[in-house]
Scaffold this motif. Structure first.
Motif, short mmCIF file in Angstrom:
data_model
loop_
_atom_site.label_atom_id
_atom_site.label_comp_id
_atom_site.label_asym_id
_atom_site.label_seq_id
_atom_site.Cartn_x
_atom_site.Cartn_y
_atom_site.Cartn_z
N ALA A 72 0.71 -1.17 0.00
CA ALA A 72 0.00 0.00 0.00
C ALA A 72 0.75 1.25 0.00
O ALA A 72 1.09 1.73 -1.02
N LEU A 73 1.00 1.70 1.18
CA LEU A 73 1.44 3.09 1.30
C LEU A 73 2.86 3.15 1.80
O LEU A 73 3.26 2.36 2.63
N ASP A 74 3.59 4.11 1.26
CA ASP A 74 4.90 4.39 1.84
C ASP A 74 4.70 5.35 3.01
O ASP A 74 3.59 5.65 3.41
N HIS A 75 5.79 5.87 3.56
CA HIS A 75 5.71 6.66 4.79
C HIS A 75 5.01 8.00 4.61
O HIS A 75 4.62 8.64 5.58
N THR A 76 4.80 8.44 3.35
CA THR A 76 4.08 9.71 3.14
C THR A 76 2.64 9.48 2.72
O THR A 76 1.91 10.41 2.44
N GLY A 77 2.24 8.18 2.64
CA GLY A 77 0.87 7.89 2.25
C GLY A 77 0.69 7.75 0.76
O GLY A 77 -0.43 7.74 0.27
N THR A 78 1.77 7.62 -0.01
CA THR A 78 1.68 7.52 -1.46
C THR A 78 1.66 6.06 -1.88
O THR A 78 2.43 5.25 -1.37
N ASN A 79 0.77 5.70 -2.81
CA ASN A 79 0.73 4.34 -3.32
C ASN A 79 1.98 4.05 -4.12
O ASN A 79 2.40 4.85 -4.95
N VAL A 80 2.58 2.88 -3.88
CA VAL A 80 3.84 2.54 -4.53
C VAL A 80 3.81 1.09 -4.98
O VAL A 80 3.38 0.22 -4.24
N GLU A 81 4.26 0.84 -6.20
CA GLU A 81 4.47 -0.53 -6.66
C GLU A 81 5.96 -0.79 -6.62
O GLU A 81 6.74 -0.10 -7.26
N SER A 82 6.34 -1.82 -5.90
CA SER A 82 7.77 -2.05 -5.69
C SER A 82 8.50 -2.33 -7.00
O SER A 82 9.66 -1.99 -7.16
N SER A 83 7.81 -2.96 -7.97
CA SER A 83 8.48 -3.28 -9.21
C SER A 83 8.82 -2.04 -10.02
O SER A 83 9.70 -2.06 -10.87
N GLN A 84 8.11 -0.95 -9.78
CA GLN A 84 8.34 0.28 -10.52
C GLN A 84 9.03 1.34 -9.67
O GLN A 84 9.20 2.46 -10.12
N ARG A 85 9.43 1.00 -8.48
CA ARG A 85 9.95 2.00 -7.56
C ARG A 85 11.33 2.50 -7.98
O ARG A 85 12.26 1.73 -8.19
N HIS A 86 11.47 3.80 -8.12
CA HIS A 86 12.74 4.44 -8.44
C HIS A 86 13.59 4.46 -7.18
O HIS A 86 13.10 4.71 -6.08
N SER A 87 14.89 4.21 -7.31
CA SER A 87 15.74 4.12 -6.12
C SER A 87 15.79 5.42 -5.33
O SER A 87 16.02 5.40 -4.11
N LEU A 88 15.57 6.56 -6.00
CA LEU A 88 15.63 7.85 -5.30
C LEU A 88 14.25 8.37 -4.94
O LEU A 88 14.13 9.49 -4.44
N ARG A 89 13.20 7.57 -5.15
CA ARG A 89 11.85 8.03 -4.85
C ARG A 89 11.65 8.37 -3.37
O ARG A 89 10.96 9.35 -3.04
N PRO A 90 12.24 7.62 -2.42
CA PRO A 90 12.06 8.01 -1.01
C PRO A 90 12.57 9.42 -0.70
O PRO A 90 12.01 10.10 0.16
N TYR A 91 13.61 9.85 -1.40
CA TYR A 91 14.13 11.20 -1.17
C TYR A 91 13.16 12.25 -1.71
O TYR A 91 12.93 13.29 -1.09
N LEU A 92 12.58 11.96 -2.88
CA LEU A 92 11.56 12.85 -3.45
C LEU A 92 10.35 12.93 -2.51
O LEU A 92 9.81 14.02 -2.27
N ASP A 93 9.94 11.79 -1.99
CA ASP A 93 8.80 11.77 -1.07
C ASP A 93 9.06 12.63 0.16
O ASP A 93 8.16 13.31 0.66
N TYR A 94 10.28 12.60 0.64
CA TYR A 94 10.60 13.40 1.84
C TYR A 94 10.57 14.89 1.52
O TYR A 94 10.06 15.70 2.31
N ILE A 95 11.10 15.30 0.36
CA ILE A 95 11.04 16.71 -0.03
C ILE A 95 9.58 17.14 -0.21
O ILE A 95 9.19 18.25 0.19
N ALA A 96 8.76 16.25 -0.79
CA ALA A 96 7.33 16.56 -0.94
C ALA A 96 6.67 16.72 0.43
O ALA A 96 5.82 17.59 0.63
N TYR A 97 7.10 15.89 1.38
CA TYR A 97 6.57 15.99 2.75
C TYR A 97 6.91 17.34 3.37
O TYR A 97 6.06 17.99 4.00
N LEU A 98 8.15 17.80 3.17
CA LEU A 98 8.54 19.11 3.69
C LEU A 98 7.73 20.22 3.04
O LEU A 98 7.30 21.17 3.71
N TYR A 99 7.50 20.10 1.74
CA TYR A 99 6.74 21.12 1.01
C TYR A 99 5.30 21.19 1.52
O TYR A 99 4.76 22.26 1.78
N GLN A 100 4.69 20.02 1.65
CA GLN A 100 3.28 19.98 2.04
C GLN A 100 3.08 20.38 3.50
O GLN A 100 1.98 20.78 3.89
N ARG A 101 4.14 20.30 4.30
CA ARG A 101 4.05 20.66 5.71
C ARG A 101 4.16 22.18 5.92
O ARG A 101 3.87 22.68 7.01
#
Length: 541
Positions: free
Chosen positions: A274-303
């Motif tokens: 289901a969800l990663d730590h920011t609540g975004t739906n993720v498929e592991s087969s398509q997961r970009h290796s740097l996606r967690p870093y993008l998710d964290y920047i998005a978290y800072l922006y949305q906060r």
């Protein structure tokens, strides 16, 4: 995927996050993988094979050897894809100040070729590598030469955000990366198309050193993956100082670029989860290796807190040079009055001040019998008249108001307002210049907002001084006093905007500016007008 879409937020370029990539001659795949799978908005991509050297090609040509073109075709992407999703990355090996003549000549040739190719592709920006040595004079000369004939493309000079006391960075004057940038841009004559891309490393300079960058044309913050920490759940996060810095960058429309490799053991995600730590739906087969870093920047922006209504209204005025109004010489337009009237806080404070003045002058036992004479000098379209009447209603005092206004167009609005609001018995409209009008009686309270944004540039004291004869000996003037303040700042955009006029007059003009992208060098200090004007002129010249 933009970092966030929220009502009341500045829809600026800082919503878009990019990723720095290695050279890949399959640009469509590179773009698809990082944008579709990774969720990034753009890539910072090397446009030329890093093994390319002009001197080697010339030798091959002399020997009759076959060689490949130094770059791929422009047809592999559409013009809109090149323009919207690719920032060109100039080869990092170039060194125009090298003692090696062959390297120096290869570097200059390659730099011109790559920027010419990027301009042909209609890219919005190109990332220039950091200067390599103690001197950057030849590098800056070449860049300045290119800037003179460049189209609208921006050049981002990569500058490492290093600590002041880092002795290993001996190529930076005084150990401060800002000095490196300042030396380079001075040699490029403060060109408006030359900007900064800051390399954010794991160690940060002092708060004062960081603050200097907010007055510079920083377009991107390149955050390396090794700058991230790991939280308790195994996901990347940033230190509090890094968080504050990145939030400040986002608030100043600076785009973030993720650079580096995966340095954190992010937990695996099952296909049906289901969800990663920011609540975004993720498929592991398509997961970009740097996606967690993008998710964290998005978290800072949305906060980040949404902008207040007043700040949203003032967005278009940020860092914009406005010549001071001349309401004595020119009659203000309706749009200008409307802008003034949006400052609700100011009129609330006026209403409170008038209410306090009424209570001071009229005791409770005389509230129903004693009428206070109040004059609004410079009534405009009536916001101070309305504030005065509301203050009288709240305090239970009786008022007689003279609304003095010289602008005949505003007087039309005042007369209409009196009829619509039923103020005929309370408000008298006076269509006169306050300096020439003979008042039929003295005022208990004199109210005006004839104060400019800088010093006394709008009718105070030249008009208010002439209106003092209306006031009783023990009368109250609102406001009763004001203080001008001065603060030294650096603001690259404002400097370039003034410099573009190419004369001294504009440097000596006291502009009105809603400052935003500035570095504040010292606290505000009160001062006399003479000192303010002298300091302002000295700072501008």
């Amino acid at each position: 995927m933009a970092l966030g879409e929220r009502g009341g937020w500045d829809k600026s370029e800082s919503r878009y996050c990019g990723v720095e990539t290695d050279f890949n001659d399959d640009m469509p795949h590179l773009l698809s993988f990082n944008l579709s799978s990774g969720g990034f908005d753009f890539v910072v991509a090397t446009l030329m094979d890093p093994n390319y050297r002009p001197s080697l090609i010339e030798k091959d040509i002399g020997g009759g050897s076959h060689f490949l073109p130094f770059a791929g075709s422009d047809l592999v992407l559409s013009p809109s894809q090149w323009s919207s999703h690719v920032v060109g990355k100039i080869s990092s090996w170039i060194d125009l100040d090298s003692e090696d003549e062959i390297l120096r000549m290869d570097s200059e040739t390659t730099l011109k070729q790559e920027i010419s190719w990027a301009s042909h592709l209609s890219l919005q920006a190109c990332l220039l590598p950091s200067p390599k040595g103690a001197s950057c004079a030849n590098y800056a000369r070449c860049v300045n030469q290119i800037l003179q004939s460049l189209n609208n493309m921006q050049l981002w000079l990569r500058i490492p955000l290093v600590k002041n006391d880092d002795d290993t960075m001996d190529f930076i004057p005084s150990g401060d990366s800002w000095e490196l940038w300042n030396s380079f841009r001075l040699l490029c004559e403060h060109h408006s198309q030359l900007s900064v891309a800051l390399d954010v490393l794991s160690s940060l300079p002092s708060a004062n050193s960081l603050g200097r960058w907010f007055g510079e044309p920083v377009r991107a913050a390149i955050i390396h993956t090794d700058s991230f920490l790991t939280n308790a759940r195994g996901y990347p996060c940033l230190s509090r100082r890094h968080q504050k810095l990145i939030t400040g960058f986002l608030n100043h429309s600076i785009q973030v670029v993720i650079s580096g490799k995966l340095n954190h053991g992010v937990p695996s995600v099952s296909l049906d989860s289901a969800l990663d730590h920011t609540g975004t739906n993720v498929e592991s087969s398509q997961r970009h290796s740097l996606r967690p870093y993008l998710d964290y920047i998005a978290y800072l922006y949305q906060r980040m807190d949404p902008l207040p209504e007043q700040e949203r209204f003032e967005l278009s005025y940020r860092d914009f040079l406005q010549s001071p109004l001349q309401p004595l010489m020119d009659n203000l337009e309706a749009q200008t009055y409307e802008t003034f009237e949006k400052d609700s806080v100011k009129y609330i404070q006026y209403q409170r001040a008038i209410g306090n003045a009424l209570v001071d002058r009229v005791p409770d036992e005389e509230a129903s019998s004693l009428t206070t004479v109040l004059m609004v000098v410079g009534a405009g379209r009536g916001p101070l008249v309305r504030a005065s009447l509301q203050a009288a209603e709240e305090t239970g005092r009786k008022l007689k108001i003279y609304a003095v206004e010289k602008n005949p167009n505003a007087v039309v609005t005042l007369h209409s307002l009196v009829r619509l609001e039923g103020w005929e018995k309370t408000v008298t409209i006076v269509s006169h210049d306050m300096r020439c009008w003979d008042a039929p009686e003295k005022a208990d309270i004199l109210v005006s907002e004839l104060l400019g944004s800088f010093g006394d540039n709008e009718l105070s004291p030249e008009c208010l001084d002439g209106a003092q004869r209306f006031l009783k000996q023990d009368g109250i003037s609102i406001p009763s006093s004001y203080t001008s303040f001065i603060q030294p700042v650096t603001a690259s955009k404002l400097h370039n905007d003034v410099k573009s006029h190419k004369d001294v007059v504009h440097f000596e003009t006291a502009y009105v500016v809603k400052v935003h992208s500035v570095a504040r060098l010292a606290p505000c200090e009160p001062g006399s007008l003479v000192i303010l004007m002298r300091c302002f002129t000295k700072m501008c010249i």
